[in-house]
Write a protein that holds these residues in place. Structure first.
Motif, mmCIF file in Angstrom:
data_model
loop_
_atom_site.group_PDB
_atom_site.id
_atom_site.type_symbol
_atom_site.label_atom_id
_atom_site.label_comp_id
_atom_site.label_asym_id
_atom_site.label_seq_id
_atom_site.Cartn_x
_atom_site.Cartn_y
_atom_site.Cartn_z
ATOM 1 N N THR A 1 0.819 -1.208 0.000
ATOM 2 C CA THR A 1 0.000 0.000 0.000
ATOM 3 C C THR A 1 0.857 1.264 0.000
ATOM 4 O O THR A 1 0.579 2.225 -0.731
ATOM 5 C CB THR A 1 -0.935 0.016 1.221
ATOM 6 N N GLY A 2 1.934 1.256 0.790
ATOM 7 C CA GLY A 2 2.794 2.431 0.860
ATOM 8 C C GLY A 2 3.429 2.761 -0.476
ATOM 9 O O GLY A 2 3.447 3.927 -0.894
ATOM 10 N N SER A 3 3.962 1.747 -1.172
ATOM 11 C CA SER A 3 4.574 1.971 -2.482
ATOM 12 C C SER A 3 3.542 2.446 -3.494
ATOM 13 O O SER A 3 3.818 3.319 -4.322
ATOM 14 C CB SER A 3 5.240 0.685 -2.976
ATOM 15 N N THR A 4 2.350 1.855 -3.440
ATOM 16 C CA THR A 4 1.296 2.258 -4.368
ATOM 17 C C THR A 4 0.936 3.726 -4.188
ATOM 18 O O THR A 4 0.839 4.496 -5.159
ATOM 19 C CB THR A 4 0.049 1.382 -4.172
ATOM 20 N N ILE B 1 3.230 10.648 -6.916
ATOM 21 C CA ILE B 1 4.166 11.115 -7.941
ATOM 22 C C ILE B 1 3.447 11.329 -9.267
ATOM 23 O O ILE B 1 3.651 12.331 -9.961
ATOM 24 C CB ILE B 1 5.322 10.112 -8.104
ATOM 25 N N MET B 2 2.571 10.384 -9.616
ATOM 26 C CA MET B 2 1.810 10.506 -10.860
ATOM 27 C C MET B 2 0.935 11.758 -10.839
ATOM 28 O O MET B 2 0.867 12.508 -11.823
ATOM 29 C CB MET B 2 0.934 9.269 -11.048
ATOM 30 N N GLY C 1 6.321 15.973 -21.827
ATOM 31 C CA GLY C 1 7.297 15.259 -21.011
ATOM 32 C C GLY C 1 6.724 14.858 -19.665
ATOM 33 O O GLY C 1 6.853 13.698 -19.237
ATOM 34 N N PHE C 2 6.087 15.784 -18.970
ATOM 35 C CA PHE C 2 5.481 15.469 -17.677
ATOM 36 C C PHE C 2 4.381 14.413 -17.825
ATOM 37 O O PHE C 2 4.192 13.561 -16.950
ATOM 38 C CB PHE C 2 4.918 16.733 -17.022
ATOM 39 N N ALA C 3 3.630 14.472 -18.926
ATOM 40 C CA ALA C 3 2.570 13.492 -19.154
ATOM 41 C C ALA C 3 3.144 12.088 -19.316
ATOM 42 O O ALA C 3 2.600 11.108 -18.779
ATOM 43 C CB ALA C 3 1.754 13.881 -20.383
ATOM 44 N N VAL C 4 4.265 11.989 -20.044
ATOM 45 C CA VAL C 4 4.903 10.682 -20.232
ATOM 46 C C VAL C 4 5.388 10.126 -18.901
ATOM 47 O O VAL C 4 5.177 8.947 -18.576
ATOM 48 C CB VAL C 4 6.071 10.808 -21.233
ATOM 49 N N ALA D 1 4.772 6.550 -14.025
ATOM 50 C CA ALA D 1 4.523 6.363 -12.597
ATOM 51 C C ALA D 1 3.247 5.557 -12.368
ATOM 52 O O ALA D 1 3.169 4.731 -11.446
ATOM 53 C CB ALA D 1 4.427 7.717 -11.897
ATOM 54 N N LEU D 2 2.244 5.770 -13.219
ATOM 55 C CA LEU D 2 1.006 4.995 -13.117
ATOM 56 C C LEU D 2 1.271 3.518 -13.373
ATOM 57 O O LEU D 2 0.754 2.642 -12.657
ATOM 58 C CB LEU D 2 -0.020 5.527 -14.115
#
Length: 231
Positions: free
Chosen positions: A9-12, A18-19, A50-53, A58-59
């Motif tokens: 859960t923490g990593s998710t 971040i996403m 760039g940010f979208a990629v 991250a997703l």
């Protein structure tokens, strides 16, 4: 030996946050395009894309690589691992046991496991290589050396391997338009796809051999250990 892979859960949450931040920056860049023109408009466009990629990356990490499990061999906690499936073998950070994940089950690999494609890495730390006896796939007597090649287009990469003759036990280095490395890897008459050579940025040393055979890779590492750093 096996263990169950569960979602961490923490990593998710970390990767979802971040996403969200990256997606927000992407939106801001696209919104800023409204009042811009020329070079600034292009910079905003490039920033938004760039940010979208990166947000999409991250997703994907949150979806697929937020797993956790216990190493069946040493009981260490394995964090941020694949949840459902690994194409190539992965390794426990503590005991270096190799494993694969499939359908949320982590399975340690048998000592004689042979992967369908080269996936067990071993660094090339010297121009003189000590090869284990036998074919690099099946360990039967080797009758030939199959060439493996890697090309580094960046002339500044320090591979820390000097030039030597192209022979079983040596590596050939050719420069000009980058650097090419060629190695003859022992095979029997029945196998010709037991290993590949690659340059992996960020590794030290970056030049490494990938073997199909887990047993052969371990024997290779025993015969060709990494040099110890002076204190």
């Amino acid at each position: 030996m096996t263990s169950t892979v569960t979602r961490n859960t923490g990593s998710t949450i970390k990767y979802v946050v971040i996403m969200a931040v990256l997606a927000g920056l992407s939106v801001l860049c696209f919104y800023a395009m409204i009042d811009r023109s020329g070079l600034l408009w292009l910079l905003c466009l490039a920033g938004g894309l760039g940010f979208a990629v990166f947000a999409f990356g991250a997703l994907l990490v949150a979806r697929d690589q937020a797993g956790t499990a216990t190493c069946p061999r040493c009981q260490a906690t394995l964090a941020e691992i694949e949840l459902n499936h690994t194409e190539d073998p992965a390794f426990c950070d503590k005991c270096q046991a190799a494993y694969l994940v499939d359908k949320r089950v982590l399975t340690l690999l048998a000592d004689d496991y042979v992967h369908p494609k080269p996936g067990f890495p071993a660094p090339v730390t010297s121009e003189a290589i000590n090869w284990p006896q036998g074919c690099c796939v099946c360990a039967r007597p080797a009758t030939r050396g199959i060439e493996a090649k890697a090309h580094d287009g960046q002339t500044g990469t320090n591979v820390a391997v000097a030039a030597a003759g192209l022979a079983l036990g040596g590596i050939a280095v050719r420069t000009g338009g980058g650097t090419s490395y060629t190695l003859r890897i022992p095979h029997c008459a029945e196998h010709d796809d037991g290993a590949t050579l690659e340059i992996k940025s960020g590794n030290e040393p970056p030049l490494q051999i990938l073997f199909r055979s887990y047993a052969y890779q371990r024997r290779f590492l025993q015969l060709n250990p990494k040099p110890t750093k002076a204190a």
